[in-house]
Design a protein around this motif. Structure first.
Motif, PDB file in Angstrom:
ATOM      1  N   GLY A  32      48.136  61.897  -4.168  1.00  0.00           N
ATOM      2  CA  GLY A  32      49.036  62.667  -3.329  1.00  0.00           C
ATOM      3  C   GLY A  32      48.517  62.878  -1.927  1.00  0.00           C
ATOM      4  O   GLY A  32      47.951  61.979  -1.305  1.00  0.00           O
ATOM      5  N   LYS A  33      48.698  64.069  -1.422  1.00  0.00           N
ATOM      6  CA  LYS A  33      48.373  64.387  -0.036  1.00  0.00           C
ATOM      7  C   LYS A  33      46.900  64.180   0.272  1.00  0.00           C
ATOM      8  O   LYS A  33      46.535  63.817   1.390  1.00  0.00           O
ATOM      9  CB  LYS A  33      48.774  65.829   0.270  1.00  0.00           C
ATOM     10  CG  LYS A  33      48.683  66.209   1.735  1.00  0.00           C
ATOM     11  CD  LYS A  33      49.212  67.615   1.963  1.00  0.00           C
ATOM     12  CE  LYS A  33      49.152  67.995   3.439  1.00  0.00           C
ATOM     13  NZ  LYS A  33      49.686  69.376   3.669  1.00  0.00           N
ATOM     14  N   GLY A  34      46.050  64.408  -0.714  1.00  0.00           N
ATOM     15  CA  GLY A  34      44.623  64.208  -0.487  1.00  0.00           C
ATOM     16  C   GLY A  34      44.298  62.781  -0.092  1.00  0.00           C
ATOM     17  O   GLY A  34      43.444  62.544   0.774  1.00  0.00           O
ATOM     18  N   PHE A  35      44.975  61.822  -0.687  1.00  0.00           N
ATOM     19  CA  PHE A  35      44.719  60.419  -0.365  1.00  0.00           C
ATOM     20  C   PHE A  35      45.150  60.092   1.057  1.00  0.00           C
ATOM     21  O   PHE A  35      44.559  59.224   1.709  1.00  0.00           O
ATOM     22  CB  PHE A  35      45.462  59.517  -1.354  1.00  0.00           C
ATOM     23  CG  PHE A  35      45.205  58.055  -1.173  1.00  0.00           C
ATOM     24  CD1 PHE A  35      44.062  57.473  -1.677  1.00  0.00           C
ATOM     25  CD2 PHE A  35      46.109  57.252  -0.488  1.00  0.00           C
ATOM     26  CE1 PHE A  35      43.809  56.120  -1.506  1.00  0.00           C
ATOM     27  CE2 PHE A  35      45.880  55.902  -0.316  1.00  0.00           C
ATOM     28  CZ  PHE A  35      44.725  55.332  -0.827  1.00  0.00           C
ATOM     29  N   ALA A  36      46.185  60.782   1.545  1.00  0.00           N
ATOM     30  CA  ALA A  36      46.725  60.492   2.878  1.00  0.00           C
ATOM     31  C   ALA A  36      45.715  60.778   3.981  1.00  0.00           C
ATOM     32  O   ALA A  36      45.877  60.284   5.101  1.00  0.00           O
ATOM     33  CB  ALA A  36      47.997  61.302   3.111  1.00  0.00           C
ATOM     34  N   PRO A 160      36.345  67.451   3.787  1.00  0.00           N
ATOM     35  CA  PRO A 160      35.512  68.004   4.867  1.00  0.00           C
ATOM     36  C   PRO A 160      36.246  67.960   6.204  1.00  0.00           C
ATOM     37  O   PRO A 160      36.765  66.923   6.605  1.00  0.00           O
ATOM     38  CB  PRO A 160      34.281  67.083   4.886  1.00  0.00           C
ATOM     39  CG  PRO A 160      34.249  66.461   3.520  1.00  0.00           C
ATOM     40  CD  PRO A 160      35.678  66.339   3.090  1.00  0.00           C
ATOM     41  N   GLY A 161      36.335  69.105   6.853  1.00  0.00           N
ATOM     42  CA  GLY A 161      37.002  69.180   8.151  1.00  0.00           C
ATOM     43  C   GLY A 161      38.483  69.447   8.070  1.00  0.00           C
ATOM     44  O   GLY A 161      39.133  69.616   9.107  1.00  0.00           O
ATOM     45  N   TYR A 162      39.065  69.465   6.869  1.00  0.00           N
ATOM     46  CA  TYR A 162      40.497  69.716   6.705  1.00  0.00           C
ATOM     47  C   TYR A 162      40.704  70.783   5.640  1.00  0.00           C
ATOM     48  O   TYR A 162      39.954  70.868   4.661  1.00  0.00           O
ATOM     49  CB  TYR A 162      41.248  68.440   6.281  1.00  0.00           C
ATOM     50  CG  TYR A 162      41.138  67.303   7.255  1.00  0.00           C
ATOM     51  CD1 TYR A 162      41.896  67.275   8.421  1.00  0.00           C
ATOM     52  CD2 TYR A 162      40.271  66.241   7.007  1.00  0.00           C
ATOM     53  CE1 TYR A 162      41.791  66.221   9.307  1.00  0.00           C
ATOM     54  CE2 TYR A 162      40.164  65.185   7.882  1.00  0.00           C
ATOM     55  CZ  TYR A 162      40.921  65.182   9.038  1.00  0.00           C
ATOM     56  OH  TYR A 162      40.818  64.130   9.907  1.00  0.00           O
ATOM     57  N   ASN A 163      41.734  71.569   5.819  1.00  0.00           N
ATOM     58  CA  ASN A 163      42.104  72.546   4.802  1.00  0.00           C
ATOM     59  C   ASN A 163      43.105  71.919   3.838  1.00  0.00           C
ATOM     60  O   ASN A 163      44.204  72.425   3.599  1.00  0.00           O
ATOM     61  CB  ASN A 163      42.704  73.797   5.474  1.00  0.00           C
ATOM     62  CG  ASN A 163      42.934  74.915   4.471  1.00  0.00           C
ATOM     63  OD1 ASN A 163      42.265  74.993   3.435  1.00  0.00           O
ATOM     64  ND2 ASN A 163      43.900  75.770   4.762  1.00  0.00           N
ATOM     65  N   VAL A 164      42.721  70.770   3.291  1.00  0.00           N
ATOM     66  CA  VAL A 164      43.592  69.982   2.416  1.00  0.00           C
ATOM     67  C   VAL A 164      42.819  69.621   1.157  1.00  0.00           C
ATOM     68  O   VAL A 164      41.719  69.056   1.232  1.00  0.00           O
ATOM     69  CB  VAL A 164      44.074  68.696   3.120  1.00  0.00           C
ATOM     70  CG1 VAL A 164      44.891  67.840   2.173  1.00  0.00           C
ATOM     71  CG2 VAL A 164      44.866  69.031   4.359  1.00  0.00           C
ATOM     72  N   PRO A 165      43.346  69.950  -0.026  1.00  0.00           N
ATOM     73  CA  PRO A 165      42.652  69.597  -1.276  1.00  0.00           C
ATOM     74  C   PRO A 165      42.558  68.079  -1.446  1.00  0.00           C
ATOM     75  O   PRO A 165      43.418  67.328  -0.995  1.00  0.00           O
ATOM     76  CB  PRO A 165      43.531  70.221  -2.364  1.00  0.00           C
ATOM     77  CG  PRO A 165      44.386  71.225  -1.662  1.00  0.00           C
ATOM     78  CD  PRO A 165      44.584  70.720  -0.273  1.00  0.00           C
ATOM     79  N   VAL A 166      41.505  67.657  -2.111  1.00  0.00           N
ATOM     80  CA  VAL A 166      41.337  66.236  -2.406  1.00  0.00           C
ATOM     81  C   VAL A 166      42.471  65.746  -3.305  1.00  0.00           C
ATOM     82  O   VAL A 166      42.925  64.604  -3.189  1.00  0.00           O
ATOM     83  CB  VAL A 166      39.970  65.992  -3.069  1.00  0.00           C
ATOM     84  CG1 VAL A 166      39.836  64.546  -3.522  1.00  0.00           C
ATOM     85  CG2 VAL A 166      38.847  66.348  -2.106  1.00  0.00           C
TER      86      VAL A 166
END
Length: 465
Positions: A32-36, A160-166
């Motif tokens: 999902g979004k983590g891969f993006a 790292p550096g983003y507030n986005v889950p893996v």
């Protein structure tokens, strides 16, 4: 698979690119979004795949031929209009303007896929084979991955550096891909086990809990495909078994569990009661939370209509880059304390607000021409008894319809997770239709030529050719 086509050996640059793109699509579907967020800003994995695709396509010499259909021309015109409504705002909004424009500019993937199919039509079967392998993995595993994301979200690390889950998978993403998997089986391209079907049904129910759009994206395309294929008996059997299981689960829940109203869509429980509430909200008055999100969307859409259809932004829209939620005074209806959204949970409203009436008209014109082309090809194949081709066009049409339905209720095509999948599917539909037409015209030409030559040969006393 299409028996009239063989499968190419994956040795050419185009075949290797298709394999790499398949891995990218798999990553979007499974992570999902983590891969993006893989890549080096501002070039993430999706943009890298698009640029590499254009490099590969330029070597094929088929890019111009990819424009030889009405949907391709309308898509190209839509992309040009979006580009004109984006460039003036890059200076003011920077990367946000480019990010907003990908809702249409990812359409470049469609032209990449068309050109690669025109270069070698046998790639249709290799793509179908890849999708078959994908659904074999996706169907049994996605319920567990989604449950991990839903219940263990606090333990999933951020990039790292983003507030986005893996790992971050949304219900709409699951809905469209499980719909595609079901359609692939329905048209007869793959046989599956009863256990696989149970896993897919479980995933569909889990996706339907969090989103009414996901529920409709599953139900409507599958029912349409079943009606076209005439498999009403199989549908009735699945419905009866599903309703029996669902009724049992609902009775157990209402007896032994107290219902707590969710405060946000993300807090909706994976339960039969929540699915009932979602269905009731679609056709009537649902619970407080579901009705709140519906009212919030409708109010925002009415503001967009007032500003464009009946207001000063009729011709140009507001452009790409402006935060529409801030401009219209809306924040996330579920989380008012979080930063404002950028899109109004409806791709058609996004196009209307940002590209004006001309942009929305081009977008709707593209969708209409693409689906009309696919339906015409399907009916032609059915008329000639070519069930495999007819199944292929039905599969692609209903799969794409699932994306559009989900995007009518959620922020979907505006991001790479669903946007790139959608545009690759659009290109696959156009490319396969062009190849089918060529094969049909070529066979018809040979048949007509034979009828013209046979009498002449007979007059000379020669045997038939």
């Amino acid at each position: 698979m299409i028996r009239s086509l063989s499968v190419p050996h994956s040795t050419s640059l185009g075949d290797r690119y298709i394999l790499a793109l398949s891995c990218v699509l798999l990553g979007y579907a499974m992570i999902g979004k983590g891969f993006a967020y893989l890549g080096l800003p501002p070039l993430f994995i999706g943009e890298i795949a698009l640029l590499a695709g254009f490099v590969v396509v330029l070597r094929t010499g088929c890019l111009v031929a990819a424009l030889a259909t009405l949907p391709s021309l309308v898509l190209a015109a839509t992309m040009i209009w979006v580009l004109l409504r984006t460039l003036p705002y890059v200076g003011a909004y920077g990367f946000d303007a480019l990010r907003d424009s990908v809702v249409i500019m990812y359409g470049g993937f469609a032209f990449v896929i068309i050109a690669l199919l025109l270069e070698d039509g046998r790639r249709i079967n290799s793509m179908l084979r890849s999708f078959g392998a994908f659904l074999s993995i996706y169907g049994p595993t996605i319920p567990f991955i989604y449950a991990l994301h839903h219940y263990m979200a606090n333990y999933v690390p951020n990039w790292p550096g983003y507030n986005v889950p893996v790992l971050e998978i949304r219900s709409g993403e699951i809905a469209v891909h499980l719909t595609g998997a079901a359609l692939f089986v329905l048209v007869g391209f793959r046989k599956v086990s009863s256990l696989w079907i149970l896993f897919v049904l479980a995933g569909m129910m889990m996706a339907s809990v969090s989103s009414r759009g996901a529920l409709l994206a599953i139900v409507l395309p599958i029912i349409f495909a079943v009606l076209v294929l005439g498999k009403l008996r199989e549908l009735a059997l699945v419905i009866v078994v599903g309703l029996a299981i669902f009724a049992t689960a609902y009775a157990v829940e209402t007896t032994f569990r107290d219902r707590r109203e969710a405060r946000a869509s993300s807090e909706r429980s994976l339960s039969a009661q929540q699915i009932v509430d979602n269905v009731v909200s679609i056709v009537g008055q649902g619970g407080e939370q579901t009705e709140g999100t519906k009212t919030w969307r409708l109010e925002w859409w009415n503001i967009i209509l007032a500003n464009t259809m009946f207001g000063p932004n009729f011709w140009t829209g507001r452009g790409f880059g402006l935060n529409l939620a801030d401009a219209d005074g809306f924040r996330d209806g579920d989380h008012p304390d979080l930063p404002a959204l950028r899109s109004p949970h409806n791709v058609h409203m996004t196009m209307l607000a940002r590209a004006g009436v001309p942009g929305a008209a081009l977008w709707l014109g593209f969708l209409t021409s693409w689906f009309a082309m696919m339906m015409h090809a399907m009916l032609t194949a059915r008329r000639h008894g070519q069930t495999e081709w007819a199944g292929l066009f039905l599969f692609a049409s209903c799969y794409a319809a699932s994306f559009v339905i989900n995007a009518s209720f959620d922020v979907a095509l505006e991001g790479p997770m669903q946007g790139i999948w959608f545009w690759c599917l659009i290109g696959f539909g156009i490319g396969t239709t062009m190849i089918y037409r060529y094969m049909q015209d070529n066979c018809l030409w040979k048949a007509r030529l034979g009828r013209q030559l046979l009498p002449a040969r007979a007059r000379r006393g020669l045997p038939p050719a």
